[in-house]
Design a protein around this motif. Structure first.
Motif, PDB file in Angstrom:
ATOM      1  N   GLN A  18      -0.306   8.878   4.058  1.00  0.00           N
ATOM      2  CA  GLN A  18      -1.623   8.710   3.459  1.00  0.00           C
ATOM      3  C   GLN A  18      -2.663   9.073   4.518  1.00  0.00           C
TER       4      GLN A  18
ATOM      5  N   ASP B 125     -12.395  -1.432  -1.305  1.00  0.00           N
ATOM      6  CA  ASP B 125     -11.256  -2.158  -0.763  1.00  0.00           C
ATOM      7  C   ASP B 125     -11.410  -2.225   0.755  1.00  0.00           C
TER       8      ASP B 125
ATOM      9  N   LYS C  69      -8.745  -0.713   3.316  1.00  0.00           N
ATOM     10  CA  LYS C  69      -8.506   0.723   3.455  1.00  0.00           C
ATOM     11  C   LYS C  69      -9.807   1.385   3.907  1.00  0.00           C
TER      12      LYS C  69
ATOM     13  N   GLY D  37       0.810  -1.216   0.000  1.00  0.00           N
ATOM     14  CA  GLY D  37       0.000   0.000   0.000  1.00  0.00           C
ATOM     15  C   GLY D  37       0.838   1.258   0.000  1.00  0.00           C
TER      16      GLY D  37
ATOM     17  N   GLY E 232       0.744   3.711  -3.187  1.00  0.00           N
ATOM     18  CA  GLY E 232       0.323   5.062  -2.865  1.00  0.00           C
ATOM     19  C   GLY E 232       1.197   6.117  -3.509  1.00  0.00           C
TER      20      GLY E 232
ATOM     21  N   SER F 100      -7.971  -2.521   8.450  1.00  0.00           N
ATOM     22  CA  SER F 100      -7.823  -1.284   7.687  1.00  0.00           C
ATOM     23  C   SER F 100      -6.468  -0.632   7.957  1.00  0.00           C
TER      24      SER F 100
ATOM     25  N   ASN G 276     -11.394   5.485  -2.338  1.00  0.00           N
ATOM     26  CA  ASN G 276     -11.591   4.062  -2.058  1.00  0.00           C
ATOM     27  C   ASN G 276     -13.074   3.801  -1.804  1.00  0.00           C
TER      28      ASN G 276
ATOM     29  N   LEU H 238      -3.646   2.607   6.626  1.00  0.00           N
ATOM     30  CA  LEU H 238      -3.213   3.747   5.819  1.00  0.00           C
ATOM     31  C   LEU H 238      -1.714   3.894   6.040  1.00  0.00           C
TER      32      LEU H 238
ATOM     33  N   ILE I 258      -8.666   9.370  -0.093  1.00  0.00           N
ATOM     34  CA  ILE I 258      -7.366   9.176   0.552  1.00  0.00           C
ATOM     35  C   ILE I 258      -6.353  10.069  -0.148  1.00  0.00           C
TER      36      ILE I 258
END
Length: 484
Positions: free
Chosen positions: A446, A306, A309, A272, A276, A414, A303, A416, A314
């Motif tokens: 993120q 998914d 996330k 990720g 990103g 989840s 998003n 980020l 985002i």
């Protein structure tokens, strides 16, 4: 990224091109001087262009485009993985893009022209598209539309060859992939030897000046980086399969199943982070504030479906800058829990300690669970001679405990991801060794945002500027040679 497959009339041309590319790769990969010469820092083999033109007059892709720069390198190493498994990874686009997520930002199989011999990939032929990246907004991604061909050379050796389909897709001509790929050889005791050849012609005029040396050295897109990423991922795979405890610092219950799930979650976190920072077709970085190399750049994605996330918009905010400190020093500082509170606003709220650790092979390579007051942070640190990364994400306490104790599916936790990419400023600097040198550092976050407006970006700008400034100040604090 291109979605249309080749026409029936083009397929025979593609097959002939693939066979020619395979012949060239098989000649180049084991070749020595005068075709290959040792780089100035003695770390890899570079192609002698004059000798290449004598050996392969005309070239499979036609003559060199005078507006493009040639990059060609070769590197090889041993890996503790079955050679047939490596062949499978190369020929399965999902496994391939995941294995090489540090450099492959997007990939897709457009059409399988041949699945190969039943039970293996001998003769497999597929048209693909991929985008390759350096984790920094200052280095544009490189897009290729190409054919990949797999062939069994003998009972112990396979080859996988790529070559651009320039005549079918002129828009991809900013990066032409001349015959590239790898030889995969079976070695005793479960090992494989991989020899990688990376040969492209590219327009690199949009690479920022501070990254020119890294790109020109081959450490950004060359054969050595592919091999180093493969090495690290093979070690991760071995670590995931090993039945060993999670580390002396373990404060939470980690079952053997939980250990594998924690590594799987960390792999998704690093993926990720890389994706990103990857800019695919139709996307672009927008400069938020500042000027020059260390300006802040942002990009947004939405998003919807998914589960790994949070749902919504985002925002990725990133900045890259040069710092006159050796890469190893920067890496050790960023992964140290004792200095984390210096740069991490979350960690400044209380003491941070390591609740669990899963060590991968090699010093500095590990997955850790950091404990703060009423929260956990998952972190992975990894390093090799081409670059180092410290990637982390806050995780829900209940969710991570369930994963660690019961080996639950981590795909629904989840994340980020945020973190750092550290590269040497050009060749001749080994990231993993103490010494002189300078670093290129990317800081990226993120963040889930309600909306993207100029007024709402001020906290983002402040966060990333504050983090970058604190890192610069601390890592340069005790260096008497730095003039401030």
């Amino acid at each position: 990224m291109y979605g249309a497959g080749p026409s029936e009339a083009d397929k025979s041309l593609i097959a002939k091109l693939a066979v020619s590319a395979m012949e060239e790769l098989v000649t180049m990969a084991p070749g020595e001087a005068p075709l290959w010469i040792t780089s100035t820092d003695n770390t890899l083999k570079c192609l002698d262009e004059d000798e290449y033109l004598r050996t392969f007059p005309g070239g499979i892709n036609g003559p060199k485009d005078m507006g493009l720069k040639s990059e060609a390198s070769r590197f090889s190493d041993l890996f503790f993985m079955n050679h047939l498994k490596l062949v499978e990874i190369m020929m399965d686009v999902n496994q391939w893009s995941t294995m090489f997520s540090g450099i492959v930002s997007r990939a897709m199989t457009i059409e399988v022209l041949s699945a190969g011999t039943a039970g293996n990939y001998d003769g497999a032929l597929q048209v693909m598209t991929a985008e390759f990246q350096v984790p920094s907004p200052l280095v544009p991604t490189r897009e290729n539309y190409f054919v990949r061909y797999c062939k069994k050379l003998d009972n112990k050796t396979w080859a996988v060859a790529d070559v651009s389909l320039d005549s079918l897709c002129p828009a991809s001509n900013q990066c032409r992939r001349r015959p590239s790929g790898c030889l995969i050889q079976q070695w005793p005791n479960g090992y494989s030897k991989v020899t990688w050849v990376e040969h492209v012609e590219v327009d690199d005029t949009d690479v920022h000046d501070i990254y020119k040396s890294l790109v020109n050295s081959g450490l950004a897109f060359g054969a050595k980086r592919w091999i180093m990423i493969l090495h690290r991922q093979c070690e991760r795979f071995t670590s995931a399969m090993a039945n060993i405890p999670a580390g002396d610092c373990q404060e939470v219950i980690v079952t053997p199943e939980g250990r594998k799930s924690m590594l799987k979650l960390a792999a998704r976190m690093t993926l990720g982070f890389y994706t990103g920072l990857g800019v695919t077709t139709g996307e672009r970085w927008t400069t938020l504030s500042g000027s020059g190399a260390d300006s802040i750049r942002i990009m947004t994605r939405t998003n919807i479906d998914d589960p790994g996330k949070p749902t919504g918009t985002i925002l990725t905010a990133a900045t890259s800058f040069w710092i006159p400190v050796p890469p190893k020093k920067v890496f050790d500082f960023l992964r140290d829990v004792n200095t984390r509170s210096v740069w991490d606003i979350i960690s400044s709220q209380g003491p941070v300690h390591e609740a669990a650790q899963i060590a991968n092979y090699g010093p500095g390579n590990c997955v850790s669970l950091l404990s703060l007051d009423k929260m956990f942070i998952l972190q992975e640190s990894c390093t090799d001679s081409t670059g180092s990364y410290v990637i982390y994400a806050p995780v829900d306490i209940d969710a991570i405990n369930f994963v660690l104790r019961h080996g639950a599916n981590p795909d629904y936790v989840s994340l980020l991801p945020a973190g750092f990419a550290i590269h040497p400023d050009g060749p001749g600097q080994n990231v993993g060794e103490v010494g002189t040198g300078e670093s290129l550092l990317t800081v990226a976050f993120q963040i889930l945002v309600d909306s993207v407006t100029p007024g709402g970006m001020s906290p983002v700008s402040s966060l990333i500027n504050c983090t970058a400034d604190r890192i610069k100040l601390e890592v340069m604090r005790d260096d008497p040679n730095i003039i401030r």
